[in-house]
Design an enzyme around this catalytic site. Sequence first.
Site, PDB file in Angstrom:
ATOM      1  N   THR A  18       0.889  -1.144   0.000  1.00  0.00           N
ATOM      2  CA  THR A  18       0.000   0.000   0.000  1.00  0.00           C
ATOM      3  C   THR A  18       0.923   1.188   0.000  1.00  0.00           C
ATOM      4  O   THR A  18       2.129   1.026   0.119  1.00  0.00           O
ATOM      5  CB  THR A  18      -0.863  -0.086   1.266  1.00  0.00           C
ATOM      6  OG1 THR A  18      -1.638  -1.262   1.163  1.00  0.00           O
ATOM      7  CG2 THR A  18      -1.747   1.117   1.478  1.00  0.00           C
TER       8      THR A  18
ATOM      9  N   ASP B  52      -9.217  -8.908   1.564  1.00  0.00           N
ATOM     10  CA  ASP B  52      -9.454  -8.174   2.814  1.00  0.00           C
ATOM     11  C   ASP B  52     -10.828  -8.481   3.411  1.00  0.00           C
ATOM     12  O   ASP B  52     -11.121  -8.104   4.546  1.00  0.00           O
ATOM     13  CB  ASP B  52      -9.316  -6.662   2.592  1.00  0.00           C
ATOM     14  CG  ASP B  52      -7.881  -6.182   2.800  1.00  0.00           C
ATOM     15  OD1 ASP B  52      -7.056  -6.975   3.286  1.00  0.00           O
ATOM     16  OD2 ASP B  52      -7.591  -5.016   2.482  1.00  0.00           O
TER      17      ASP B  52
ATOM     18  N   SER C 187      -7.499  -1.491   6.890  1.00  0.00           N
ATOM     19  CA  SER C 187      -6.742  -0.981   8.046  1.00  0.00           C
ATOM     20  C   SER C 187      -6.127   0.384   7.742  1.00  0.00           C
ATOM     21  O   SER C 187      -5.440   0.948   8.587  1.00  0.00           O
ATOM     22  CB  SER C 187      -5.603  -1.946   8.402  1.00  0.00           C
ATOM     23  OG  SER C 187      -6.111  -3.191   8.753  1.00  0.00           O
TER      24      SER C 187
HETATM   25  O1  DON Z   1      -6.749  -1.962   3.201  1.00  0.00           O
HETATM   26  C1  DON Z   1      -5.979  -2.660   3.847  1.00  0.00           C
HETATM   27  O2  DON Z   1      -5.998  -2.717   5.055  1.00  0.00           O
HETATM   28  C2  DON Z   1      -4.929  -3.468   3.115  1.00  0.00           C
HETATM   29  N1  DON Z   1      -5.394  -3.813   1.812  1.00  0.00           N
HETATM   30  C3  DON Z   1      -3.657  -2.698   3.085  1.00  0.00           C
HETATM   31  C4  DON Z   1      -2.525  -3.458   2.447  1.00  0.00           C
HETATM   32  C5  DON Z   1      -1.193  -2.943   2.782  1.00  0.00           C
HETATM   33  O3  DON Z   1      -1.036  -2.008   3.510  1.00  0.00           O
HETATM   34  C6  DON Z   1      -0.044  -3.681   2.217  1.00  0.00           C
HETATM   35  N2  DON Z   1       1.163  -2.947   2.423  1.00  0.00           N
HETATM   36  N3  DON Z   1       2.148  -3.187   2.889  1.00  0.00           N
END
Ligand code: DON
Length: 573
Positions: free
Chosen positions: A385, A427, A457
């Site tokens: 992310t 998720d 998250s």
């Molecule tokens: O929305 C979320 O919580 C996850 N899809 C975030 C993924 C994420 O932060 C991966 N990164 N390192």
Amino acid sequence: MKMFKSLCICLLLGSIQPVIAQVSIVGAGKKVDPYHYAVVKNGQFRRASVSSAHPLASLVGAAIMEQGGNAFDAGIATQLALAVVYPGAGNIGGGGFLLARQRNGELIGLDYREAAPGKASRDMYLDKNGNPLPALSQIGHLASGIPGTIAGLFATLPYAKLPFKTLIQPAIDLAEKGFVLTEKQVSSFNSEREIFIKNNTAPIAFVKEGKWHVGDTLIQKDLAATLKRIQKDGAKGFYDGETAKLIVAEMQKGNGIISLDDLLNYTAKLRSPIEFDYRDHHIISFAPPSSGGILINQMLKMIEKYPMGSYGFQSAKSVQLMIEAERRAYADRAEHMGDPDFWKVPVKTLTSDAYLAVRMSDYKADKAGSSAAVKAGTIHESEETTHISIMDAAGNMVSITTTLNGGYGCKTVVSGAGFFLNNEMDDFSVKPGVPNMYGAVGGEANAIAPGKRMLSSMTPTLILKNKKPFVVIGTPGGTTIPTSVFQGIVNIIDYNMSASDAINKPKFHHQWLPDNVMIEKDFDANTKKLLMAMGYKLIERDGIGRTEAIKLLSDGKRETAADIRGDDSVAGF
Ligand code: DON
């Protein structure tokens, strides 16, 4: 523009060879040179600050503000640039959240999280015996939710000053003319090579004959063409016409289910932010379908009555208290949080003083708690992310976290359109109690349903001090995101740290289940020993999160800091 000002750790990208003479990035000028750029970890700027995961994206954001754009313009241009120069997480095939405070104090929470396609169903990732099939929710076409990013950018546009065609032009140039890859990107593309080949029916720009080398340029013609369609036709350039046709055609090459109707019907949504006070500061963060705002509200309020300052930074006492707050908050995440349009999330109760006092009533200093004993509270109530922090001269604060979920999402590029699709469907809770790729468990609140947004998250956050802008902060990291933001806030407020120290100090993470503490390798050895003696199981791991923060200093300058764990870089003036 003094892009590379003071206090910076500048890592000039070693053996970069100019491929052609320096080109103009239209709308960002010659100052953004895609063939020569440096990673800048910290700067103090008065008028415009950007911190993001890639130097070129931060430079584009700052250049847009130098041209008269505000923090929203920079937010749009930086996200689009990241979609080109940081394809592991920057995206137009994913989704995100934007949290902002306008100069007049008005708050904006924009949810452009992906949604489950119309043909999605509760048990779509279970085999006939009811066993989970993680390969389906994590890799390939079926893993993808309906992308939200482009809808999010157009929902941001009314707050911006410059025309969209100007804001997207730097991304088009970077895709069309190419940019030099960083060393980290070269090794990432090389290590993903086989999985990219396996999950794509046509050649993609990210796979090269032989290996990628430092100094290589990445050119993305198909992505440039997609961005031009968006420049010409607006959101329809993505959700309708040629791009939509290519997405639907890509679905049919695999086991995907996103339809043209899913794309046409997608909308970004406004969400009222989560707001609370912590030790004379006002914290603003993201509401469901993110769990982040509620979690940091719960964790900070659980520790507020304790004298964290006198306990000392990362003493066994302060870390233990924070771990126990994390354990309890994440137990609630698993049970009570999901898309608020489908599930009534008891936000008021979960964040009330009375409820949080009960949650901490069995807390014992000096002894590890147990996740088997700590369940979610009873409610009586009707790793890829990326984060961008921005502040402009007028005092607009913009905090954006955006994602494809895993690195390069579902690893499948929309053939002919040049961008990766997300694997955000993972998720959701594919089955009650079954962990997702971040080990998070969930139940009914986060079960799959058509049109529903999967629980996130992501925790884009703002802090006000004396009702004035103070900090913009956020990070990637899956379920570690809220704990990273929690620790960043404690470091700034309780330990009075600079933005750089606050984000770069070693971190720890507990998420209720599994019942262990992830801890970064360089964590204080004595504190580790004391925690183990209390009964905590510690698991060492590499970097937790990549946090970007901006902190307003008493002399009016903005300390702008990028995480040392990646190529993250700041720009401003
Ligand atoms: O929305 C979320 O919580 C996850 N899809 C975030 C993924 C994420 O932060 C991966 N990164 N390192």
